[in-house]
Design an enzyme around this catalytic site. Sequence first.
Site, mmCIF file in Angstrom:
data_model
loop_
_atom_site.group_PDB
_atom_site.id
_atom_site.type_symbol
_atom_site.label_atom_id
_atom_site.label_comp_id
_atom_site.label_asym_id
_atom_site.label_seq_id
_atom_site.Cartn_x
_atom_site.Cartn_y
_atom_site.Cartn_z
ATOM 1 N N HIS A 190 0.871 -1.182 0.000
ATOM 2 C CA HIS A 190 0.000 0.000 0.000
ATOM 3 C C HIS A 190 0.907 1.231 0.000
ATOM 4 O O HIS A 190 1.120 1.875 1.029
ATOM 5 C CB HIS A 190 -0.922 0.003 1.218
ATOM 6 C CG HIS A 190 -1.890 -1.147 1.234
ATOM 7 N ND1 HIS A 190 -1.521 -2.426 1.605
ATOM 8 C CD2 HIS A 190 -3.201 -1.214 0.907
ATOM 9 C CE1 HIS A 190 -2.577 -3.225 1.516
ATOM 10 N NE2 HIS A 190 -3.605 -2.519 1.096
ATOM 11 N N GLU A 244 -0.348 0.392 -5.578
ATOM 12 C CA GLU A 244 -1.215 1.504 -5.183
ATOM 13 C C GLU A 244 -2.444 1.501 -6.080
ATOM 14 O O GLU A 244 -2.346 1.245 -7.283
ATOM 15 C CB GLU A 244 -0.479 2.839 -5.305
ATOM 16 C CG GLU A 244 -1.299 4.046 -4.909
ATOM 17 C CD GLU A 244 -1.935 3.917 -3.520
ATOM 18 O OE1 GLU A 244 -3.157 4.186 -3.412
ATOM 19 O OE2 GLU A 244 -1.229 3.517 -2.567
ATOM 20 N N ASP A 302 0.902 -2.129 5.035
ATOM 21 C CA ASP A 302 0.367 -1.041 5.862
ATOM 22 C C ASP A 302 -0.872 -0.428 5.214
ATOM 23 O O ASP A 302 -0.861 0.722 4.789
ATOM 24 C CB ASP A 302 1.438 0.022 6.138
ATOM 25 C CG ASP A 302 1.973 0.668 4.874
ATOM 26 O OD1 ASP A 302 1.904 0.031 3.810
ATOM 27 O OD2 ASP A 302 2.431 1.828 4.943
ATOM 28 N N SER A 336 6.921 5.561 2.412
ATOM 29 C CA SER A 336 7.693 4.319 2.456
ATOM 30 C C SER A 336 8.418 4.014 1.147
ATOM 31 O O SER A 336 9.608 3.657 1.170
ATOM 32 C CB SER A 336 6.791 3.155 2.850
ATOM 33 O OG SER A 336 6.229 3.369 4.120
ATOM 34 N N ASP A 341 -4.287 -4.297 -6.419
ATOM 35 C CA ASP A 341 -4.490 -4.563 -5.002
ATOM 36 C C ASP A 341 -3.255 -5.283 -4.463
ATOM 37 O O ASP A 341 -2.945 -6.402 -4.886
ATOM 38 C CB ASP A 341 -5.741 -5.430 -4.851
ATOM 39 C CG ASP A 341 -6.058 -5.804 -3.424
ATOM 40 O OD1 ASP A 341 -5.235 -5.533 -2.528
ATOM 41 O OD2 ASP A 341 -7.129 -6.386 -3.196
ATOM 42 N N GLY A 342 -2.551 -4.661 -3.533
ATOM 43 C CA GLY A 342 -1.340 -5.259 -3.005
ATOM 44 C C GLY A 342 -1.570 -6.568 -2.283
ATOM 45 O O GLY A 342 -0.721 -7.465 -2.325
#
Length: 283
Positions: free
Chosen positions: A42, A118, A164, A100, A143-144
Site C-alpha cells: 500500500h 497503489e 500497511d 515508504s 491490489d497489493g
Amino acid sequence: MFAYRHAFHAGNHADVLKHLVLVQLLQHLGQKDKGFRVIDTHAGAGAYSLRTEAANKKLEWLDGIGRLWERTDLPPGVAAYLDQVEVFNGPGVLKNVPGSPSLIRQMLRPQDELHAFEMHPTDLRALEKLMAGTKGVKVHLSDGFAGLNALLPPPTRRGLVLIDPPYEMKTDYGRVLSTVREALAKFPDAVIAVWIPQVQLLDAQQLPQRLRNAVKGVAKKGWLDASLSVVAPQDGGFGLLGSHMFVANPPHTLHTLLATELAWLAEVLGQHPGAKGQLSAGS
C-alpha cells in the site's frame, strides 16, 4: 473505497515508528551483497509536502517528526531514520517527508528491487511520476493484498514485505492476517513488517495476537511486536492512540535497538502521562 489519503497524516507518530523500523530492516538486508526484493503493498503517493492544505489541516506531523527534527540527542535508530528523511528533504527547515517507497528507493542498491502497489488514482499518478526511470522499481496499479504472492519468493530468496493498509474497511484486518499466512507459506524466510493502528476497535486490538499465533512455528526467525502509545483515549472511542509494527523473521539486532529506543520515543512523542513503548518477541 478511496477515501483515505495519507497526505493528512504523513510524518505523524505512527509514521515515525513505521519508518524507523523500515530503515532498520533495509539496513540489515543491505549488509549482504546478494540482492533483495521489497514489496510495498500500500505504497501511497511516495512523497508528501508539509506545506499543503492537507498536511496543515490537523498538523499531525508537528507531534511526530516535528518533535524530532532539530534534536541533537537522537538515539542511533532514530538518527538513522532522520538521516534518510534529510536525504529526501535536504538540510535545514523540514518541508517534505518521504513515504515508504521513497525511503526504500533511497536505500536500494543496483542489485535490489522494489515493487510498489497503489490503487488510489491520484496517488498512483504521483507515485509513477516520482519513480519514473528508477532502475529496479516497478509501480503496480493493483491490489497489493492480491498481487503479493505472485512475487514470492524472489529469485535471490531474500525479501522484505511491508503491509500497511489504511484499515478504513474492517475487512482489512482479516486480509492482513490471511495475506501474512499465505506469504509465509510460500516464503518462510520472508521478512514481513505489518503496521497496525492502535484504535478503540476490537479488530485492531486483536490483530497483534492473531498475527503472533499465525506466524508461530512458521516464521523461521520468530516474530517481534513493537508498539508506541502516545495519545490518551478519547470520549467516543475516536482517534489514533498509537501503533504497532509487527515483524515476522526480524533481524536479531532489531530487538536490542527497540528495547531502548521505544522508551525514548514514548517520552519525546508522548501527549499524555501514560505514553509508553512496549516490545514483545517470540519464536
